[in-house]
Enzyme design. Structure first.
Site, mmCIF file in Angstrom:
data_model
loop_
_atom_site.group_PDB
_atom_site.id
_atom_site.type_symbol
_atom_site.label_atom_id
_atom_site.label_comp_id
_atom_site.label_asym_id
_atom_site.label_seq_id
_atom_site.Cartn_x
_atom_site.Cartn_y
_atom_site.Cartn_z
ATOM 1 N N LYS A 52 0.842 -1.208 0.000
ATOM 2 C CA LYS A 52 0.000 0.000 0.000
ATOM 3 C C LYS A 52 0.875 1.255 0.000
ATOM 4 O O LYS A 52 0.625 2.205 -0.733
ATOM 5 C CB LYS A 52 -0.952 -0.024 1.215
ATOM 6 C CG LYS A 52 -2.026 -1.111 1.090
ATOM 7 C CD LYS A 52 -2.811 -1.375 2.365
ATOM 8 C CE LYS A 52 -3.718 -2.591 2.184
ATOM 9 N NZ LYS A 52 -4.501 -2.961 3.371
ATOM 10 N N GLN A 96 -4.544 -1.967 9.737
ATOM 11 C CA GLN A 96 -4.477 -3.286 9.100
ATOM 12 C C GLN A 96 -5.010 -4.374 10.045
ATOM 13 O O GLN A 96 -4.670 -4.419 11.218
ATOM 14 C CB GLN A 96 -3.019 -3.589 8.698
ATOM 15 C CG GLN A 96 -2.843 -4.851 7.862
ATOM 16 C CD GLN A 96 -3.465 -4.768 6.467
ATOM 17 O OE1 GLN A 96 -3.651 -3.683 5.917
ATOM 18 N NE2 GLN A 96 -3.782 -5.908 5.886
ATOM 19 N N ASP A 119 -10.974 2.284 4.141
ATOM 20 C CA ASP A 119 -11.206 0.836 4.050
ATOM 21 C C ASP A 119 -12.706 0.522 3.921
ATOM 22 O O ASP A 119 -13.075 -0.596 3.581
ATOM 23 C CB ASP A 119 -10.712 0.147 5.337
ATOM 24 C CG ASP A 119 -9.409 -0.593 5.131
ATOM 25 O OD1 ASP A 119 -9.127 -0.991 3.994
ATOM 26 O OD2 ASP A 119 -8.683 -0.770 6.137
HETATM 27 N N1 GUN Z 1 -6.797 -7.343 6.215
HETATM 28 C C1 GUN Z 1 -7.119 -8.051 5.113
HETATM 29 N N2 GUN Z 1 -7.626 -7.241 4.164
HETATM 30 C C2 GUN Z 1 -7.650 -6.002 4.691
HETATM 31 C C3 GUN Z 1 -8.052 -4.738 4.186
HETATM 32 O O1 GUN Z 1 -8.545 -4.586 3.054
HETATM 33 N N3 GUN Z 1 -7.894 -3.685 5.043
HETATM 34 C C4 GUN Z 1 -7.376 -3.828 6.288
HETATM 35 N N4 GUN Z 1 -7.266 -2.742 7.047
HETATM 36 N N5 GUN Z 1 -6.980 -4.989 6.784
HETATM 37 C C5 GUN Z 1 -7.123 -6.066 5.981
#
Ligand code: GUN
Length: 292
Positions: A52, A96, A119
């Site tokens: 990211k 995350q 998100d």
């Molecule tokens: N863990 C797995 N996929 C995601 C996501 O799209 N965002 C976040 N914050 N954690 C994750």
């Protein structure tokens, strides 16, 4: 069989975002700033967050990676979330998941300001999605919708079977695919661990979406000829032939299923890059929505 190449589609989106950022920069406008909070040292989470941040660099977004040991308390994390909510420079941020067991994930995501929730995990954004109102869509389902759209996959009137009912992927995707939109207008079956006659159900799918986290779960006897297959799985399995000792495996047995399909996403290089691309799109949108 045609590969639905998420990597290529994501590159296209990143190029568009790069142009948008360059144009803002030229006009002296604010550059989008994404913050990512990572707790602990889980290998998968570290590489997702790393990807990211890398995408931000490539596009020209500003980014901040905020790391904590997994001994961090829930209150300390709530305090950080509050600080990011208030920080004018940060347009959007993510925490995350998964978080360590002693931290209540719902409590954390509920505390993120809905206006910065890129998100799309906050109840307000999920509620807006349900009602087809403006808001942030969760990155993985939104990335899949964008992949279908940009590759002109017909979804209207199709029977779509979604395997897995997670809050992050399966449940929101089932709603987005059944809406009156393009892509959308699917007849959706949301299958899960208690579903009976799963194989027979999957055989009826024009579009099959596997999001259950079980490596190579979908086999060729479960797939109708010319189906569209979207594989959301990313399980690390040990592989001594690789230098790093593991490889990523999807929820679909690609080798045996691919020849039967009209389109199929590979793992890696399918849904993963699209998830990151839609997070980037959400971050630009967050900045614009917040009037910057
Ligand atoms: N863990 C797995 N996929 C995601 C996501 O799209 N965002 C976040 N914050 N954690 C994750």
């Amino acid at each position: 069989m045609q590969r639905l190449n998420g990597k290529t589609t994501a590159e296209e989106i990143r190029a568009e975002l790069k142009t948008a950022v360059a144009s803002r920069k030229q006009k002296g406008m604010k550059i989008p700033h994404l913050a990512a909070v990572l707790v602990g040292n889980d290998g998968g989470s570290m590489s997702y967050v790393g990807a990211k941040v890398k995408a931000c660099d490539e596009i020209g977004f500003n980014s901040s990676l905020i790391r904590f040991e997994d001994t961090l308390t829930e209150q300390e994390l709530l305090n950080k979330v509050e600080e990011l909510n208030q920080d004018e420079e940060i347009d959007g941020f993510i925490v995350q998941l998964p978080l360590p067991k002693h931290i209540n994930e719902t409590k954390i995501t509920d505390h993120i300001s809905p206006n910065k929730d890129v998100d799309g995990f906050h109840p307000m954004n999920l509620g807006n999605m349900l009602l087809n109102l403006p808001g942030f869509l969760p990155a993985t389902p939104a990335g899949i919708m964008e992949l279908l759209k940009r590759n002109k996959i017909e979804t209207s009137g199709k029977h779509c079977v979604v395997l897995g009912r997670s809050n992050i992927v399966g449940t929101p995707l089932s709603i987005m695919l059944s809406r009156n939109s393009n892509p959308g207008n699917c007849t959706v079956t949301l299958a899960h661990s208690r579903t009976q006659n799963l194989k027979e159900l999957c055989l009826q799918a024009d579009i099959l979406i596997a999001a259950i986290g079980k490596p190579e779960f979908v086999t060729k006897d479960m797939v109708k000829d010319d189906a569209v297959i979207i594989d959301v799985g990313t399980t690390r399995v040990s592989d001594s032939s690789r230098e790093r000792g593991w490889r990523l495996v999807g929820d679909v047995n690609f080798a045996e299923v691919a020849p039967k399909t009209s389109y199929i996403t590979p793992v890696p290089g399918g849904v993963g890059p699209m998830t990151i691309a839609s997070l980037m799109m959400n971050t630009l949108k967050a900045m614009e929505l917040n009037g910057k």
